[in-house]
Structures are given as C-alpha cells and as structure tokens.
Design a protein around this motif. Structure first.
Motif, PDB file in Angstrom:
ATOM      1  N   ARG A   1       7.611   6.653  -1.147  1.00 43.88           N
ATOM      2  CA  ARG A   1       8.995   6.461  -0.750  1.00 43.88           C
ATOM      3  C   ARG A   1       9.114   4.840  -0.509  1.00 43.88           C
ATOM      4  O   ARG A   1      10.381   4.376  -0.776  1.00 43.88           O
ATOM      5  CB  ARG A   1       9.300   7.203   0.576  1.00 43.88           C
ATOM      6  N   MET A   2       8.491   4.106  -0.180  1.00 40.64           N
ATOM      7  CA  MET A   2       8.541   2.765   0.206  1.00 40.64           C
ATOM      8  C   MET A   2       8.699   1.918  -0.969  1.00 40.64           C
ATOM      9  O   MET A   2       9.550   1.277  -1.355  1.00 40.64           O
ATOM     10  CB  MET A   2       7.072   2.109   0.983  1.00 40.64           C
ATOM     11  N   GLU A   3       7.788   2.460  -2.105  1.00 39.20           N
ATOM     12  CA  GLU A   3       7.900   1.868  -3.646  1.00 39.20           C
ATOM     13  C   GLU A   3       9.401   2.182  -4.088  1.00 39.20           C
ATOM     14  O   GLU A   3      10.147   1.299  -4.890  1.00 39.20           O
ATOM     15  CB  GLU A   3       6.710   2.542  -4.324  1.00 39.20           C
ATOM     16  N   ARG A   4       9.977   3.347  -3.649  1.00 39.50           N
ATOM     17  CA  ARG A   4      11.350   3.903  -4.278  1.00 39.50           C
ATOM     18  C   ARG A   4      12.367   2.945  -3.645  1.00 39.50           C
ATOM     19  O   ARG A   4      13.446   2.481  -4.217  1.00 39.50           O
ATOM     20  CB  ARG A   4      11.513   5.278  -4.269  1.00 39.50           C
ATOM     21  N   ALA A   5      12.047   2.376  -2.456  1.00 38.16           N
ATOM     22  CA  ALA A   5      12.964   1.627  -1.695  1.00 38.16           C
ATOM     23  C   ALA A   5      12.926   0.355  -1.987  1.00 38.16           C
ATOM     24  O   ALA A   5      13.640  -0.795  -1.399  1.00 38.16           O
ATOM     25  CB  ALA A   5      12.763   2.038  -0.313  1.00 38.16           C
ATOM     26  N   GLY A   6      12.046  -0.255  -2.981  1.00 43.13           N
ATOM     27  CA  GLY A   6      11.995  -1.551  -3.597  1.00 43.13           C
ATOM     28  C   GLY A   6      10.680  -2.492  -2.745  1.00 43.13           C
ATOM     29  O   GLY A   6      10.548  -3.656  -3.073  1.00 43.13           O
ATOM     30  N   GLU A   7      10.028  -1.695  -1.888  1.00 44.53           N
ATOM     31  CA  GLU A   7       8.740  -2.343  -1.186  1.00 44.53           C
ATOM     32  C   GLU A   7       7.762  -2.358  -2.071  1.00 44.53           C
ATOM     33  O   GLU A   7       7.369  -1.625  -2.962  1.00 44.53           O
ATOM     34  CB  GLU A   7       8.630  -1.742   0.199  1.00 44.53           C
ATOM     35  N   ALA A   8       6.627  -3.306  -1.765  1.00 46.00           N
ATOM     36  CA  ALA A   8       5.541  -3.249  -2.543  1.00 46.00           C
ATOM     37  C   ALA A   8       4.357  -3.008  -1.734  1.00 46.00           C
ATOM     38  O   ALA A   8       3.458  -4.234  -1.300  1.00 46.00           O
ATOM     39  CB  ALA A   8       5.190  -4.616  -3.438  1.00 46.00           C
ATOM     40  N   PRO A   9       4.048  -2.015  -0.960  1.00 47.37           N
ATOM     41  CA  PRO A   9       2.790  -1.812  -0.203  1.00 47.37           C
ATOM     42  C   PRO A   9       1.682  -1.740  -0.846  1.00 47.37           C
ATOM     43  O   PRO A   9       1.536  -1.340  -1.875  1.00 47.37           O
ATOM     44  CB  PRO A   9       3.100  -0.526   0.591  1.00 47.37           C
ATOM     45  N   ASP A  10       0.417  -1.927  -0.249  1.00 39.62           N
ATOM     46  CA  ASP A  10      -0.787  -2.081  -0.828  1.00 39.62           C
ATOM     47  C   ASP A  10      -1.679  -1.050   0.165  1.00 39.62           C
ATOM     48  O   ASP A  10      -1.112  -0.452   0.779  1.00 39.62           O
ATOM     49  CB  ASP A  10      -1.530  -3.422  -0.757  1.00 39.62           C
ATOM     50  N   ASP A  11      -3.010  -1.070  -0.328  1.00 43.20           N
ATOM     51  CA  ASP A  11      -3.855  -0.165   0.248  1.00 43.20           C
ATOM     52  C   ASP A  11      -4.070  -0.327   1.880  1.00 43.20           C
ATOM     53  O   ASP A  11      -4.170   0.796   2.460  1.00 43.20           O
ATOM     54  CB  ASP A  11      -5.244  -0.200  -0.250  1.00 43.20           C
ATOM     55  N   ARG A  12      -3.873  -1.567   2.147  1.00 40.20           N
ATOM     56  CA  ARG A  12      -3.708  -1.876   3.773  1.00 40.20           C
ATOM     57  C   ARG A  12      -2.819  -1.142   4.397  1.00 40.20           C
ATOM     58  O   ARG A  12      -2.779  -0.645   5.487  1.00 40.20           O
ATOM     59  CB  ARG A  12      -3.936  -3.349   3.963  1.00 40.20           C
ATOM     60  N   VAL A  13      -1.384  -1.219   3.773  1.00 36.88           N
ATOM     61  CA  VAL A  13      -0.268  -0.440   4.340  1.00 36.88           C
ATOM     62  C   VAL A  13      -0.868   1.138   4.410  1.00 36.88           C
ATOM     63  O   VAL A  13      -0.466   1.634   5.317  1.00 36.88           O
ATOM     64  CB  VAL A  13       0.752  -0.828   3.639  1.00 36.88           C
ATOM     65  N   GLN A  14      -1.188   1.612   3.477  1.00 29.38           N
ATOM     66  CA  GLN A  14      -1.539   3.260   3.434  1.00 29.38           C
ATOM     67  C   GLN A  14      -2.584   3.341   4.419  1.00 29.38           C
ATOM     68  O   GLN A  14      -2.355   4.549   5.260  1.00 29.38           O
ATOM     69  CB  GLN A  14      -2.130   3.337   2.029  1.00 29.38           C
ATOM     70  N   ASP A  15      -3.540   2.639   4.691  1.00 27.28           N
ATOM     71  CA  ASP A  15      -4.466   2.896   5.911  1.00 27.28           C
ATOM     72  C   ASP A  15      -3.995   2.922   7.166  1.00 27.28           C
ATOM     73  O   ASP A  15      -4.261   3.808   8.187  1.00 27.28           O
ATOM     74  CB  ASP A  15      -5.575   1.847   5.736  1.00 27.28           C
ATOM     75  N   ALA A  16      -2.998   1.887   7.338  1.00 30.82           N
ATOM     76  CA  ALA A  16      -2.289   1.879   8.528  1.00 30.82           C
ATOM     77  C   ALA A  16      -1.407   2.852   8.757  1.00 30.82           C
ATOM     78  O   ALA A  16      -1.126   3.428   9.970  1.00 30.82           O
ATOM     79  CB  ALA A  16      -1.311   0.536   8.467  1.00 30.82           C
ATOM     80  N   VAL A  17      -0.602   3.574   7.727  1.00 29.05           N
ATOM     81  CA  VAL A  17       0.431   4.666   7.810  1.00 29.05           C
ATOM     82  C   VAL A  17      -0.653   5.703   8.186  1.00 29.05           C
ATOM     83  O   VAL A  17      -0.396   6.768   8.949  1.00 29.05           O
ATOM     84  CB  VAL A  17       0.931   4.918   6.664  1.00 29.05           C
ATOM     85  N   ALA A  18      -1.883   6.011   7.556  1.00 32.74           N
ATOM     86  CA  ALA A  18      -2.624   7.304   7.741  1.00 32.74           C
ATOM     87  C   ALA A  18      -3.295   7.153   9.416  1.00 32.74           C
ATOM     88  O   ALA A  18      -3.357   8.269   9.690  1.00 32.74           O
ATOM     89  CB  ALA A  18      -4.099   6.967   7.062  1.00 32.74           C
ATOM     90  N   ARG A  19      -3.056   5.847   9.786  1.00 34.56           N
ATOM     91  CA  ARG A  19      -3.615   5.702  11.328  1.00 34.56           C
ATOM     92  C   ARG A  19      -2.306   5.934  12.289  1.00 34.56           C
ATOM     93  O   ARG A  19      -2.755   5.982  13.467  1.00 34.56           O
ATOM     94  CB  ARG A  19      -4.445   4.664  11.618  1.00 34.56           C
ATOM     95  N   ASN A  20      -1.373   5.938  11.667  1.00 30.94           N
ATOM     96  CA  ASN A  20      -0.197   6.021  12.610  1.00 30.94           C
ATOM     97  C   ASN A  20       0.002   7.299  13.616  1.00 30.94           C
ATOM     98  O   ASN A  20      -0.520   8.411  13.049  1.00 30.94           O
ATOM     99  CB  ASN A  20       1.317   6.147  11.615  1.00 30.94           C
ATOM    100  N   ALA A  21       0.624   7.194  14.750  1.00 31.85           N
ATOM    101  CA  ALA A  21       0.457   8.316  15.610  1.00 31.85           C
ATOM    102  C   ALA A  21       1.177   9.663  15.145  1.00 31.85           C
ATOM    103  O   ALA A  21       0.586  10.639  15.490  1.00 31.85           O
ATOM    104  CB  ALA A  21       1.073   7.781  16.934  1.00 31.85           C
ATOM    105  N   ALA A  22       2.172   9.248  14.532  1.00 28.81           N
ATOM    106  CA  ALA A  22       2.719  10.600  14.019  1.00 28.81           C
ATOM    107  C   ALA A  22       2.040  11.339  12.887  1.00 28.81           C
ATOM    108  O   ALA A  22       2.119  12.844  12.864  1.00 28.81           O
ATOM    109  CB  ALA A  22       4.240  10.275  13.616  1.00 28.81           C
ATOM    110  N   VAL A  23       1.486  10.474  12.133  1.00 29.94           N
ATOM    111  CA  VAL A  23       0.615  11.457  10.946  1.00 29.94           C
ATOM    112  C   VAL A  23      -0.760  11.922  11.758  1.00 29.94           C
ATOM    113  O   VAL A  23      -0.923  13.023  11.467  1.00 29.94           O
ATOM    114  CB  VAL A  23       0.317  10.157  10.098  1.00 29.94           C
TER     115      VAL A  23
END
Length: 692
Positions: A368-390
């Motif tokens: 979804r981030m990429e579709r919105a024009g952002e360029a997240p990397d693996d560090r962003v994915q790891d951070a999202v995986a550790r997100n409290a909501a996830v």
C-alpha cells in the motif's frame, strides 16, 4: 602352521629360540605399542599458544587435543591388533604384472611409525574388509589370514588360514570360538575380532540408507549396531561431526552395560540416551495403567494433538490499522484471512507460521505504501512487523501455545478432548486417558512417561526438532508408535539403524511388525535384515528357549547356535531359598559373571537372603568385578544384558507377573536367553506348560 592349529597344542606357539613366528609377532606388537605411545606424546606436546585468535578458539582446540589423546590410549587388556592379512598382490593391483603382495595387521585403531608407515590398520579401513569377508570360495586376493590369541593382554597364540591353498581343508577357527566363549566380567566388550560376514555387511552399509536388524538372542545385533556407528564415524567423520550421532537404549542399566564399547574402538563423541531422556520436558511422577498407556502411545494421538493445537488459530474479523507518522495504513479482515489461510495450507510448523505472519502483514502494508508513491525498504517492513497493532492482531489470530499446557488441557478437559478426538478415539478410549483429577498447572501435574511423549509430539508440531546424522535404536520392539515418532523426528534428515527382536517384545504396545514400526519411525525405505546365527547363547539353552517361539512369535525362525560347546543346562526342582543360595555358590565356582534372575516381586526376598548368607552382589547397571561377580536381576531389567552363567528362579512367577500370558512368555524368553556358558533353572512350582 596348518590351516587351523588347535590353540591348546604347542605347534606354532613354542619358540625356545625366540626367533620363530610367535616371537616376531610379539616384537611387532611391542613396536606398535611404542609407536602408539609416540603418537600420543606428539599430540600431548602440541603448543597451541600462537595458533588461536582468542580464548574461545583456544578452549575448543584444547578440547579437541584432549579427545585425541583419549582416543590414542593404549587400553590395558585390549589387544592392539587381533589379525593379519597377507595379500597376494598389492591392494588395487590384483593381477598386475610384478605387483607385490603386502601385509597388514588389523586392529582397533590406526597406528603408524615415525615415518608415517602403518604398523596397524584400522579394522574399518577398506583394506581390512577381507579379514571379515574372505573365504575359500572367495579369497578376495588374500593368501593368508592370521588370527591372534591373547592371555591377559599378552600375545600367546596364532592361527593361520591359507585361503588360496587348495590342499588345505577348511576348519573352524578355535581362536574365534574361544574369543566368543571367553568369560566376561564387567561391561559389554566389542566384537571387532569376531565379526562375521553377515554382520560385517550390516556394519559397513552406507550412511544414506536406514537398516532394520531383526535378530534373536545372541545373534550380536547390539554389537552390530554399535560397530556400525564406529564404522560410519570413520567413513563419514566430518559430516557426522557436524550432525551428531546417538544411541538409544531401553534403560539406563543397558546403556551403562554398553557404554565402554565405542570408547574401546576409539570413538568418544557418541551420545547415549533412553527414549525417556529424549522427551524429558517435564518431571515424571505418575504412572498409567496398561490400557491408558497403549492409547496414549497410539499414533492416532498425533492427529488429536495436531487438531488441538491448530484449534487456537482463528480467522480475523477485524482489519489491522498501522499508524506511521501522519499516515494510517489499513489491511482489511478478508486480506488477513487470506494470509492466515495461505500459512495453514503450507503445512509448516505452528511456531514458524506464527513467526511468518507479522512479516506477511507488514508486506501487505508496504504494498500500500508503494502504491501511494513511497519507497519503503526492508527496515520499514521489519518496523511494521513489530508495530503494536500488528503484534496484537497476530496474538489474537495465531496465539503462542505452550506444548505442556496443551497436553495438560487435553488430558484434563473432557470437552476439549472430545472436540479434537472425534472420529479418532471412541468415548471409552477418551475416558481411559482423561485424568481422574485434572491438574492445576504443569508443575503440579502427575505426568506419566507416556504423557511426556505427547508433550514431545506437541513440541515438534510447534518447533521442528533438531535432526541428527545417524541414530541407533536398540531393543526397538518395545516402543509404542508415538515413541517411534519421537525417535524418528531426531533423524528426519539422517539415517537410522533399528535393532530388535519381535519375540522379545514385553510391553503391552510391543511392535507387531517391522514394516509398521518403520512407518511410524518415518523410515519406510529401510532395508530389513535378519540375523539367525547365534554366537552368544549355547545350543542347549537356545533350543530349550525356542520351545516358546510358536506361542510368542510363530513367524520367526529360531536362532541356530554356532557354538561348538553346547553349554551347561539344567532344570532343578527346588525346596526354597536355600537351594537358590546353594546354586549361586556352585555357579560362582566357575570363571565369569553370574546373573540371578527372578520376577521383580521376588527380588527383595532374594536380596535379603544373599546378604544374610554373605554372598555379595550388584544390581543391573553396577559394574561387576572379579571379587563381586554376581548380579541380582529383576526380570523386567534383563533385556539386553548377558552373563556367563544364569540362575533363573521360578519361571512361572515371571510369566504370571505380566498382564497376559503372551507378554509373560515373551518376558520368560528374554530371561532364558541371557546366558553365555550355562543356564540353571530352579523352581518350586510347576514350569509353564509351554516348556515341558
């Protein structure tokens, strides 16, 4: 010498001038011992001060050096070599013009001189194989095979076979017979000097394939399994050093009895354990009745556990919303459900799937981030995986499960068990395995041995069990299907050697066929070999014990003893304990070990009588000595053990102590076949009718 000169004749052994064959062989033995001592001293003198980068490497290298020094020990009373091969041609050059034959001394380990030339060849080396396989029909380019006889560690005899000389008739080796029949005191010893061709084929079978050995009493199946480990460590040293090897035995007494065999062959790194040791996740403080133990050991319990475990996974009903900075990223419930279903369909371990789910949810957010024009990397994915909501969503959908607590609930909650045993266990079976009084916690529960196997199964469903390179499973006929699964998952990527005798199965869940057992072990492709030549049990004893075979294992061929000595065999009517004590004293007058075997309930009475009579004894697992050669053995612990002379008291009681006659007769068969030189039976009541 002739093809086989009797050991008790002076021809070939008397050497008054000190320059005959025997003197030359003794000289080679002395030189070999000096060479081994020099090899050990060279290792001890190694200076590792300047070759290690840190203390961790230094400690590891120091340990390796210590193990190497131990492996090079010259064991007192253990012959450094036991045979000699004289080749017609140089090995690998048979038939080559001008190829000159070579001579090799065959022993338990390799020994070389200061120039690196071999003094003794390891019995596992390819060049040593003809010592076990060569015959007059197939001499394998061997001109002469020489066997050596020892007395107290001293070389005192030799015996020659000229395999390529048609003028000499084949005879039975006296030295081989004497070595087989030699009295034994203390733990089990290796059979490296007496391995037979059919045994050698199993010992040298490749590492990639599994082997199942069906062998009656005295056929050497345990020794074959241990020597197979030693051979595999020689042939695949680096691979097995990484993956590990394990010997699994029926009880601690048995493991203590066999524990010196591999060190005597120079192998010090093989782990030994019982099945109970492997699955010791909780303390065993309870017992099961036979019926409950059989049901808990049934392979259907694996499916019950699987159902119970995956019942914790629930499909998501709410979306996950991840907040990063000023943006909110929403993954709808239907997409989360697809992710969960994909993991379920992959059929990976419960814990591995749970670990993968946060990353999959995070990946959906990154899309979804990429579709919105952002360029997240693996560090962003790891951070999202550790997100409290996830993390909260994963906890709700795929919660962590403790294997012991899962089994605790299964055995204590009738409704939970019924829900997951439906179609697998009927109501009666469910009632049998339910605890009468549910435990409040894992620590307070009265776990049985069968319960720990269930916990081990649940543990493996959650996290994969570490697999070893090779596992030897001895006395396998007594394992339940669930116990086979416990052993099998410890060699899923390795191979196994399975040893047993269907006629000696004495548990209520004893193996009915090796095909079924190998299926539960996960080694359906294993080759089943049968050993029927008896080396240990005297002919008269095995013939008597074989009267039970039609009643306990009608499909098995009886063991045929190859012993020239029929052994001592006697059945005595007894008036009571005094006659037993008299028989003990009589047997102790012979050389070698004595086992007094009786029903478990009779042992305390016999122990008291022996003590009062001043006859010293040890329990199974305790080492006998020349001063204390008597072992008092409960019938339930006799399996796998052996004694020069056995005094078997009250066979009828041994049969009656078991829950059914078939199991009792199998237990009796085990106890009847523990003798190496002689068996004496005493009884005050009638013998079982199957023996009369």
């Amino acid at each position: 010498m002739s093809a086989s000169t009797p050991v008790d004749e002076p021809v070939g052994f008397s050497d008054p001038a000190g320059d005959g064959p025997l003197a030359r062989e003794r000289s080679h033995l002395a030189a070999s011992r000096s060479a081994l001592r020099a090899m050990r001293e060279d290792v001890e003198a190694l200076d590792i001060t300047d070759v290690t980068a840190n203390w961790v490497n230094a400690a590891a290298l120091h340990h390796q050096i210590e193990e190497r020094v131990k492996a090079l020990a010259d064991l007192s009373g253990t012959p450094l070599f036991f045979g000699r091969l004289d080749y017609l041609h140089a090995p690998g050059a048979e038939g080559a013009e001008g190829a000159e034959g070579e001579r090799f001394y065959i022993g338990r380990r390799h020994v070389h001189d200061a120039d690196g030339d071999p003094m003794v060849i390891d019995w596992r080396a390819p060049v040593s194989q003809p010592f076990y396989r060569a015959s007059r029909k197939e001499p394998l380019d061997i001109a002469l095979r020489r066997r050596f006889g020892y007395t107290g560690g001293d070389l005192t005899a030799y015996e020659d076979e000229r395999l390529c000389d048609p003028s000499e008739a084949a005879t039975t080796s006296r030295l081989l017979q004497r070595e087989i029949e030699r009295p034994r005191v203390g733990p089990m010893r290796d059979i490296v000097a007496t391995i037979q061709p059919e045994q050698d084929e199993i010992v040298r079978a490749g590492l990639s394939g599994s082997v199942c050995v069906q062998g009656g009493p005295g056929t050497g199946k345990t020794a074959v399994g241990l020597h197979r480990v030693a051979y595999l460590l020689y042939a695949h040293r680096e691979r097995l050093a990484r993956t590990g090897t394990l010997v699994v035995g029926p009880n601690r007494s048995f493991l203590h009895y066999i524990e010196q065999v591999l060190p005597a062959l120079g192998e010090l790194t093989v782990a030994q354990a019982t099945v109970d040791d492997l699955v010791a996740h909780v303390e065993v403080r309870g017992t099961d009745g036979a019926t409950a133990a059989v049901i808990k050991g049934d392979a259907r319990m694996a499916q019950v556990l699987r159902r119970a475990l995956y019942s914790h996974v629930t499909m998501p009903t709410e979306p996950v919303t991840v907040v990063r900075g000023s943006r909110r990223w929403r993954v709808p419930a239907y997409e989360l459900e697809e992710l969960v279903q994909q993991l379920l369909d992959r059929d990976i371990r419960y814990g591995a799937a749970r670990d993968a789910l946060p990353q999959r949810v995070a990946h959906a957010v990154l899309v979804r981030m990429e579709r919105a024009g952002e360029a997240p990397d693996d560090r962003v994915q790891d951070a999202v995986a550790r997100n409290a909501a996830v993390k909260a969503a994963v906890k709700a959908v795929w919660p962590a499960v403790d294997p012991a607590k899962l089994v605790l609930r299964l055995l204590g909650d009738p409704e939970f068990l019924a829900a997951h045993a439906e179609g697998l266990l009927d109501e009666r079976e469910q009632r049998e395995i339910l605890w009468a009084k549910p435990a409040r916690s894992v620590k307070s529960a009265a776990w049985s041995a069968a319960d720990t196997v269930l916990i081990d199964e649940a543990t493996d469903l959650i996290r994969r069990t570490h697999s070893l390179g090779h596992v030897v499973l001895d006395e396998a006929q007594d394992l339940s299907p669930m116990q086979y699964r416990a052993v099998g998952r410890r060699c899923t990527t390795g191979s196994a050697t399975v040893l047993g005798d269907l006629a000696q199965g004495t548990t209520p869940w004893a193996t009915r066929s090796w095909e079924e057992a190998l299926l539960h072990l996960g080694k359906q492709e294993a080759v089943v070999e049968e050993l029927t030549a008896g080396f240990r049990v005297p002919a008269d004893v095995i013939r008597y014990a074989s009267r039970l075979l039609p009643h306990i294992a009608p499909g098995l061929a009886p063991v045929a003893s190859i012993r020239e000595n029929p052994g001592h065999f006697e059945v005595r009517g007894s008036r009571g304990t005094d006659d037993v004590l008299s028989a003990c004293r009589e047997l102790l007058g012979n050389e070698g070990s004595v086992g007094l075997i009786a029903a478990d309930s009779r042992v305390p009475e016999l122990a008291e009588a022996l003590t009062a009579a001043g006859i010293t004894y040890v329990a199974p697992g305790e080492e006998t000595t020349r001063a204390t050669r008597l072992t008092l053995v409960p019938a339930s612990l006799a399996k796998g053990l052996e004694y020069d002379y056995v005094l078997l008291h009250e066979p009828g009681e041994i049969v009656d102590a078991e829950p059914d006659e078939r199991t009792g007769l199998r237990r009796l068969y085990v106890t009847l076949t523990r003798a190496v030189s002689g068996l004496t039976i005493t009884h005050t009541t009638d013998l079982p009718p199957q023996l009369t």
